[in-house]
Design an enzyme around this catalytic site. Sequence first.
Site, PDB file in Angstrom:
ATOM      1  N   GLU A  46      38.370  37.386  31.062  1.00 45.10           N
ATOM      2  CA  GLU A  46      37.642  38.661  31.057  1.00 45.10           C
ATOM      3  C   GLU A  46      37.258  38.990  29.618  1.00 45.10           C
ATOM      4  O   GLU A  46      38.039  38.706  28.684  1.00 45.10           O
ATOM      5  CB  GLU A  46      38.563  39.759  31.602  1.00 45.10           C
ATOM      6  CG  GLU A  46      38.067  41.176  31.447  1.00 45.10           C
ATOM      7  CD  GLU A  46      39.154  42.227  31.721  1.00 45.10           C
ATOM      8  OE1 GLU A  46      40.338  41.960  31.471  1.00 45.10           O
ATOM      9  OE2 GLU A  46      38.779  43.318  32.214  1.00 45.10           O
ATOM     10  N   ASN A 106      31.849  45.869  33.110  1.00 42.52           N
ATOM     11  CA  ASN A 106      32.785  44.793  32.768  1.00 42.52           C
ATOM     12  C   ASN A 106      32.462  43.692  33.776  1.00 42.52           C
ATOM     13  O   ASN A 106      32.826  43.803  34.949  1.00 42.52           O
ATOM     14  CB  ASN A 106      34.223  45.299  32.923  1.00 42.52           C
ATOM     15  CG  ASN A 106      35.249  44.284  32.451  1.00 42.52           C
ATOM     16  OD1 ASN A 106      34.938  43.083  32.338  1.00 42.52           O
ATOM     17  ND2 ASN A 106      36.456  44.735  32.190  1.00 42.52           N
ATOM     18  N   LYS A 123      33.053  44.512  37.630  1.00 43.25           N
ATOM     19  CA  LYS A 123      34.415  44.953  37.935  1.00 43.25           C
ATOM     20  C   LYS A 123      34.428  46.273  38.702  1.00 43.25           C
ATOM     21  O   LYS A 123      33.845  47.282  38.265  1.00 43.25           O
ATOM     22  CB  LYS A 123      35.204  45.098  36.632  1.00 43.25           C
ATOM     23  CG  LYS A 123      36.695  45.353  36.809  1.00 43.25           C
ATOM     24  CD  LYS A 123      37.365  45.299  35.448  1.00 43.25           C
ATOM     25  CE  LYS A 123      38.870  45.474  35.514  1.00 43.25           C
ATOM     26  NZ  LYS A 123      39.488  45.354  34.156  1.00 43.25           N
ATOM     27  N   GLU A 142      39.018  51.763  29.914  1.00 46.51           N
ATOM     28  CA  GLU A 142      37.950  51.113  30.676  1.00 46.51           C
ATOM     29  C   GLU A 142      37.136  52.109  31.490  1.00 46.51           C
ATOM     30  O   GLU A 142      35.917  51.937  31.626  1.00 46.51           O
ATOM     31  CB  GLU A 142      38.534  50.025  31.594  1.00 46.51           C
ATOM     32  CG  GLU A 142      39.099  48.841  30.836  1.00 46.51           C
ATOM     33  CD  GLU A 142      39.333  47.645  31.729  1.00 46.51           C
ATOM     34  OE1 GLU A 142      40.460  47.130  31.725  1.00 46.51           O
ATOM     35  OE2 GLU A 142      38.396  47.229  32.432  1.00 46.51           O
ATOM     36  N   CYS A 168      40.449  40.894  36.314  1.00 52.77           N
ATOM     37  CA  CYS A 168      41.653  41.566  35.847  1.00 52.77           C
ATOM     38  C   CYS A 168      42.325  42.512  36.831  1.00 52.77           C
ATOM     39  O   CYS A 168      42.984  42.056  37.753  1.00 52.77           O
ATOM     40  CB  CYS A 168      41.362  42.264  34.534  1.00 52.77           C
ATOM     41  SG  CYS A 168      42.870  42.453  33.605  1.00 52.77           S
ATOM     42  N   ASN A 193      42.678  40.499  30.725  1.00 52.23           N
ATOM     43  CA  ASN A 193      43.275  40.917  29.455  1.00 52.23           C
ATOM     44  C   ASN A 193      44.318  41.958  29.844  1.00 52.23           C
ATOM     45  O   ASN A 193      43.927  43.072  30.242  1.00 52.23           O
ATOM     46  CB  ASN A 193      42.252  41.590  28.531  1.00 52.23           C
ATOM     47  CG  ASN A 193      41.217  40.658  27.924  1.00 52.23           C
ATOM     48  OD1 ASN A 193      40.807  40.842  26.794  1.00 52.23           O
ATOM     49  ND2 ASN A 193      40.736  39.685  28.667  1.00 52.23           N
TER      50      ASN A 193
HETATM   51  N1  ING Z   1      44.059  45.131  32.301  1.00 45.41           N
HETATM   52  C1  ING Z   1      45.244  45.450  32.967  1.00 45.41           C
HETATM   53  C2  ING Z   1      45.469  44.707  34.273  1.00 45.41           C
HETATM   54  O1  ING Z   1      45.237  45.183  35.385  1.00 45.41           O
HETATM   55  C3  ING Z   1      46.913  47.056  33.440  1.00 45.41           C
HETATM   56  C4  ING Z   1      45.461  46.906  33.119  1.00 45.41           C
HETATM   57  C5  ING Z   1      47.883  46.676  32.521  1.00 45.41           C
HETATM   58  C6  ING Z   1      47.290  47.551  34.657  1.00 45.41           C
HETATM   59  C7  ING Z   1      49.243  46.783  32.834  1.00 45.41           C
HETATM   60  C8  ING Z   1      48.645  47.674  34.990  1.00 45.41           C
HETATM   61  C9  ING Z   1      49.614  47.300  34.080  1.00 45.41           C
HETATM   62  O2  ING Z   1      45.964  43.595  34.142  1.00 45.41           O
HETATM   63  C10 ING Z   1      42.769  45.141  32.741  1.00 45.41           C
HETATM   64  N2  ING Z   1      41.841  44.787  31.827  1.00 45.41           N
HETATM   65  O3  ING Z   1      42.464  45.486  33.855  1.00 45.41           O
END
Ligand code: ING
Length: 319
Positions: A46, A106, A123, A142, A168, A193
Site C-alpha cells: 500500500e 488510497n 480503498k 486516512e 490494508c 502499512n
Molecule cells: N493501517 C492499519 C491497518 O488496518 C490499523 C490501521 C492499525 C488498524 C492498527 C488497526 C490496528 O493495518 C492501514 N493503513 O489501514
Amino acid sequence: MDAIVVGVAQLGPVQKSDTRAEVVGRMVALLREAAGRGCSFVVFPELALTSFFPRWVYDRGDAELEAFFEAEMPGPDTHALFQAATDLSVGFYLGYAEIAGEKRFNSSILVDRTGRIIGKYRKVHLPGHQTPDPSRLGEHLEKRYFDVGDLDFPVWETMGARIGMCICNDRRWPETYRVMGLQGVELIALGYNTPTGLGEPYQAATLAAAHNALSLRAGAYQNACWVAAAAKCGVEEGFPMIGGSMIVSPLGEVVTQAATLEDELITARCDLSMARYARTEIFNFVRHRRPEAYALITERQGAGDPVQPTRAQMGLPDA
Ligand code: ING
C-alpha cells in the site's frame, strides 16, 4: 493443474527523504529477483512510493500533502517500474495515493505482464480519524486525506486467474473477502502499512502481528482463495510498522512469510485447483449460503438493537 507463481515484494521503510526514483529502484530489484524465481505476478505494498504520510497532520490541499499523491499512473518516476515489469513479463499490484479530479483515493492497480493497467481499486475501509487529537501518541489520518473508495471490490480474469484487490484495513473486514469470494476470486492481492506502538490499549500492540495473520488466514480460508499480502514496514521517521508479509493458501495455511523488516521477496506456487476442493464441499457458496438470513449485513452500518423471532415462530407458548 494450473498454478500461478506469485511474489510478494515487501518494502522496508521509506523515509521522507527517499525519492520516488530511489523507491522504484528498490522495487525493480525485487521484480528482477521475482522474475529469476519464476514469478509471473508480484504484489507491492500500500502507498508504496512514499513514506506513510497519514501519520502527519496536514490540511487537504497543502502542497506538502499533495506531493505524496500521484497525478498520473504511470508517471515520470513510475515508468521505470512498468518498463522493467514489461521487459521481465511480470504483472504486478501497486498501491499508491491517487489524484482523481477533486477526489483523493488510497488506490491500487492491477497491471498485466504486458504492462497494461487491467484494473483499479480504491480503498473502502479508511481507518483512523478525520481530526488530529494531540492526546494520541500518534495520528492515523486516512479519513482526513482520502475519500471512500467508489469502485466496490471488483475481480478480473487476468494472468491465468481471477484476481481481486484490497488495501490494508480492508483485510480486517470479512465483507471485503466475501464480496470477492462471491465473484469466484482465486487470488486476492493486497498491500498494507500497519503502524504499531501508538499507545493501543490492552495487548493490541503485542497482538498486531497475530491480528494481521488472523485476518488474512480467515479471509483466505472462508473464501477458498489465495491471499498475497505485502507490507511496507520497519521504522519510518521514527514510527514502527509491522512486517509479516505472507502468502496464504485457500486452506488458510501460511505457505511463506517474510522474516525481516526490510525489502524482501517471498514467493509461492499458487495452485488454483486447491481452491476448487474447498469450494466444492465446505465453502460451496450456492449449496450452503442463506442470504435471506444475512439481511442485517447490508441493512445496517453500525450495530443496532437486537432482533428476535416471535414466540410463535420459535414454537413457544405465549409468555
Ligand atoms: N493501517 C492499519 C491497518 O488496518 C490499523 C490501521 C492499525 C488498524 C492498527 C488497526 C490496528 O493495518 C492501514 N493503513 O489501514
